[in-house]
Structure formats: structure tokens, C-alpha cells
Design a protein around this motif. Structure first.
Motif, PDB file in Angstrom:
ATOM      1  N   TYR A   1      53.368  45.042  42.904  1.00  0.00           N
ATOM      2  CA  TYR A   1      51.696  44.749  43.488  1.00  0.00           C
ATOM      3  C   TYR A   1      51.786  45.479  44.821  1.00  0.00           C
ATOM      4  CZ  TYR A   1      50.056  42.344  39.404  1.00  0.00           C
ATOM      5  OH  TYR A   1      49.604  42.123  38.151  1.00  0.00           O
ATOM      6  N   THR A   2      52.672  44.902  45.802  1.00  0.00           N
ATOM      7  CA  THR A   2      52.297  45.541  47.192  1.00  0.00           C
ATOM      8  C   THR A   2      52.903  46.841  47.193  1.00  0.00           C
ATOM      9  OG1 THR A   2      54.864  44.312  47.698  1.00  0.00           O
ATOM     10  CG2 THR A   2      52.661  43.163  48.241  1.00  0.00           C
ATOM     11  N   ASP A   3      53.840  47.158  46.532  1.00  0.00           N
ATOM     12  CA  ASP A   3      54.433  48.586  46.413  1.00  0.00           C
ATOM     13  C   ASP A   3      53.208  49.566  45.983  1.00  0.00           C
ATOM     14  OD1 ASP A   3      57.152  47.951  47.387  1.00  0.00           O
ATOM     15  OD2 ASP A   3      57.897  47.981  45.513  1.00  0.00           O
ATOM     16  N   ARG A   4      52.789  48.923  44.840  1.00  0.00           N
ATOM     17  CA  ARG A   4      51.412  49.886  44.132  1.00  0.00           C
ATOM     18  C   ARG A   4      50.486  50.005  45.433  1.00  0.00           C
ATOM     19  NH1 ARG A   4      49.529  46.890  38.994  1.00  0.00           N
ATOM     20  NH2 ARG A   4      47.931  48.544  39.237  1.00  0.00           N
ATOM     21  N   MET A   5      50.121  48.891  46.061  1.00  0.00           N
ATOM     22  CA  MET A   5      49.071  49.101  46.999  1.00  0.00           C
ATOM     23  C   MET A   5      49.456  50.152  48.146  1.00  0.00           C
ATOM     24  SD  MET A   5      47.823  45.128  47.848  1.00  0.00           S
ATOM     25  CE  MET A   5      48.326  43.887  46.624  1.00  0.00           C
ATOM     26  N   LYS A   6      50.669  49.904  48.655  1.00  0.00           N
ATOM     27  CA  LYS A   6      51.171  50.924  49.687  1.00  0.00           C
ATOM     28  C   LYS A   6      51.271  52.403  48.987  1.00  0.00           C
ATOM     29  CE  LYS A   6      54.658  47.698  51.650  1.00  0.00           C
ATOM     30  NZ  LYS A   6      56.066  47.347  51.504  1.00  0.00           N
ATOM     31  N   ASN A   7      51.153  52.642  47.800  1.00  0.00           N
ATOM     32  CA  ASN A   7      51.310  53.988  47.247  1.00  0.00           C
ATOM     33  C   ASN A   7      49.866  54.387  46.813  1.00  0.00           C
ATOM     34  OD1 ASN A   7      54.104  54.296  47.920  1.00  0.00           O
ATOM     35  ND2 ASN A   7      54.463  53.303  46.104  1.00  0.00           N
TER      36      ASN A   7
ATOM     37  N   GLU B   1      41.548  53.188  43.621  1.00  0.00           N
ATOM     38  CA  GLU B   1      42.854  52.583  43.185  1.00  0.00           C
ATOM     39  C   GLU B   1      43.366  51.347  43.862  1.00  0.00           C
ATOM     40  OE1 GLU B   1      47.411  54.303  42.346  1.00  0.00           O
ATOM     41  OE2 GLU B   1      45.922  55.634  43.384  1.00  0.00           O
ATOM     42  N   LEU B   2      43.456  51.520  45.260  1.00  0.00           N
ATOM     43  CA  LEU B   2      43.531  50.045  45.918  1.00  0.00           C
ATOM     44  C   LEU B   2      42.884  48.903  45.443  1.00  0.00           C
ATOM     45  CD1 LEU B   2      45.420  48.743  48.069  1.00  0.00           C
ATOM     46  CD2 LEU B   2      43.606  49.527  49.807  1.00  0.00           C
ATOM     47  N   MET B   3      41.571  49.033  45.328  1.00  0.00           N
ATOM     48  CA  MET B   3      40.661  47.844  44.791  1.00  0.00           C
ATOM     49  C   MET B   3      41.185  47.316  43.548  1.00  0.00           C
ATOM     50  SD  MET B   3      39.357  47.207  47.448  1.00  0.00           S
ATOM     51  CE  MET B   3      38.361  45.678  46.686  1.00  0.00           C
ATOM     52  N   GLN B   4      41.420  48.329  42.534  1.00  0.00           N
ATOM     53  CA  GLN B   4      41.732  48.148  41.213  1.00  0.00           C
ATOM     54  C   GLN B   4      42.922  47.252  41.076  1.00  0.00           C
ATOM     55  OE1 GLN B   4      40.210  48.420  38.009  1.00  0.00           O
ATOM     56  NE2 GLN B   4      41.669  47.006  37.671  1.00  0.00           N
ATOM     57  N   ILE B   5      43.921  47.579  42.111  1.00  0.00           N
ATOM     58  CA  ILE B   5      45.274  46.808  42.029  1.00  0.00           C
ATOM     59  C   ILE B   5      45.127  45.627  42.854  1.00  0.00           C
ATOM     60  CG2 ILE B   5      47.650  47.062  43.464  1.00  0.00           C
ATOM     61  CD1 ILE B   5      47.385  49.857  43.402  1.00  0.00           C
ATOM     62  N   VAL B   6      44.344  45.488  43.749  1.00  0.00           N
ATOM     63  CA  VAL B   6      43.877  43.987  44.435  1.00  0.00           C
ATOM     64  C   VAL B   6      43.447  43.184  43.307  1.00  0.00           C
ATOM     65  CG1 VAL B   6      42.356  42.838  45.980  1.00  0.00           C
ATOM     66  CG2 VAL B   6      43.639  44.811  46.706  1.00  0.00           C
ATOM     67  N   MET B   7      42.271  43.657  42.708  1.00  0.00           N
ATOM     68  CA  MET B   7      41.797  42.751  41.355  1.00  0.00           C
ATOM     69  C   MET B   7      42.920  42.516  40.403  1.00  0.00           C
ATOM     70  SD  MET B   7      38.043  44.342  40.969  1.00  0.00           S
ATOM     71  CE  MET B   7      38.328  45.940  40.275  1.00  0.00           C
ATOM     72  N   ASP B   8      43.661  43.277  39.839  1.00  0.00           N
ATOM     73  CA  ASP B   8      44.601  43.053  39.205  1.00  0.00           C
ATOM     74  C   ASP B   8      45.810  41.937  39.469  1.00  0.00           C
ATOM     75  OD1 ASP B   8      43.861  45.107  37.244  1.00  0.00           O
ATOM     76  OD2 ASP B   8      45.586  46.557  37.882  1.00  0.00           O
ATOM     77  N   MET B   9      46.012  41.944  41.063  1.00  0.00           N
ATOM     78  CA  MET B   9      46.938  40.913  41.714  1.00  0.00           C
ATOM     79  C   MET B   9      46.258  39.577  41.506  1.00  0.00           C
ATOM     80  SD  MET B   9      48.696  41.137  45.168  1.00  0.00           S
ATOM     81  CE  MET B   9      48.986  39.771  46.106  1.00  0.00           C
ATOM     82  N   GLU B  10      44.714  39.569  41.820  1.00  0.00           N
ATOM     83  CA  GLU B  10      44.096  38.208  41.853  1.00  0.00           C
ATOM     84  C   GLU B  10      44.119  37.809  40.409  1.00  0.00           C
ATOM     85  OE1 GLU B  10      40.401  39.587  43.686  1.00  0.00           O
ATOM     86  OE2 GLU B  10      41.183  39.313  45.642  1.00  0.00           O
ATOM     87  N   ARG B  11      43.841  38.574  39.427  1.00  0.00           N
ATOM     88  CA  ARG B  11      44.022  38.135  38.207  1.00  0.00           C
ATOM     89  C   ARG B  11      45.314  37.509  37.778  1.00  0.00           C
ATOM     90  NH1 ARG B  11      40.567  42.174  36.780  1.00  0.00           N
ATOM     91  NH2 ARG B  11      41.968  43.613  36.520  1.00  0.00           N
ATOM     92  N   TRP B  12      46.268  38.193  38.188  1.00  0.00           N
ATOM     93  CA  TRP B  12      47.687  37.572  37.970  1.00  0.00           C
ATOM     94  C   TRP B  12      47.721  36.386  38.691  1.00  0.00           C
ATOM     95  CZ3 TRP B  12      51.549  37.893  42.252  1.00  0.00           C
ATOM     96  CH2 TRP B  12      52.762  37.518  41.954  1.00  0.00           C
TER      97      TRP B  12
END
Length: 64
Positions: A22-28, A34-45
Motif C-alpha cells: 500500500y505505501t509503495d502504491r501511494m508513493k507511486n 489514484e492516491l485517494m483510492q489507494i487510501v480507501m483500499d488501505m482503510e478497508r483492508w
């Protein structure tokens, strides 16, 4: 087959690996959307983790 890890070791390893993904995906991320989608995915996880696993993630986020 090799030595099997205990459930606790597997969970810790799995949580660390997933958090790194998740953190690598956020950095990239190439856009705020895209960043907000990754953050939402991480929160669900994180909502699927046990209390102990969530504590581990919090600890890792604070130290990295």
C-alpha cells in the motif's frame, strides 16, 4: 516443504508485506484521485485486521 511459520509469524509477515504494498502504491500514485483510492483500499483492508494486527500497522506507520 520447509519449515512452517506459526500463524502469528505468518500474520505479522503478511501485514508488513501488505502495508509495504500500500505505501509503495501511494508513493507511486500519479494523481490525487489514484492516491485517494489507494487510501480507501488501505482503510478497508485495515478494517479486516484483528486488533493486534491493527496495532502492528499503526506501529509500522509511525516508525517508517
Amino acid at each position: 516443504e520447509g519449515e512452517k511459520l506459526t500463524t502469528e509469524q505468518t500474520n505479522t509477515l503478511s501485514v508488513e508485506e501488505q502495508l509495504k504494498e500500500y505505501t509503495d502504491r501511494m508513493k507511486n500514485a500519479e494523481s490525487n484521485e489514484e492516491l485517494m483510492q489507494i487510501v480507501m483500499d488501505m482503510e478497508r483492508w485495515m478494517d479486516t485486521l484483528s486488533e493486534e494486527e491493527q496495532s502492528r500497522v499503526d506501529e509500522l506507520l509511525l516508525t517508517n
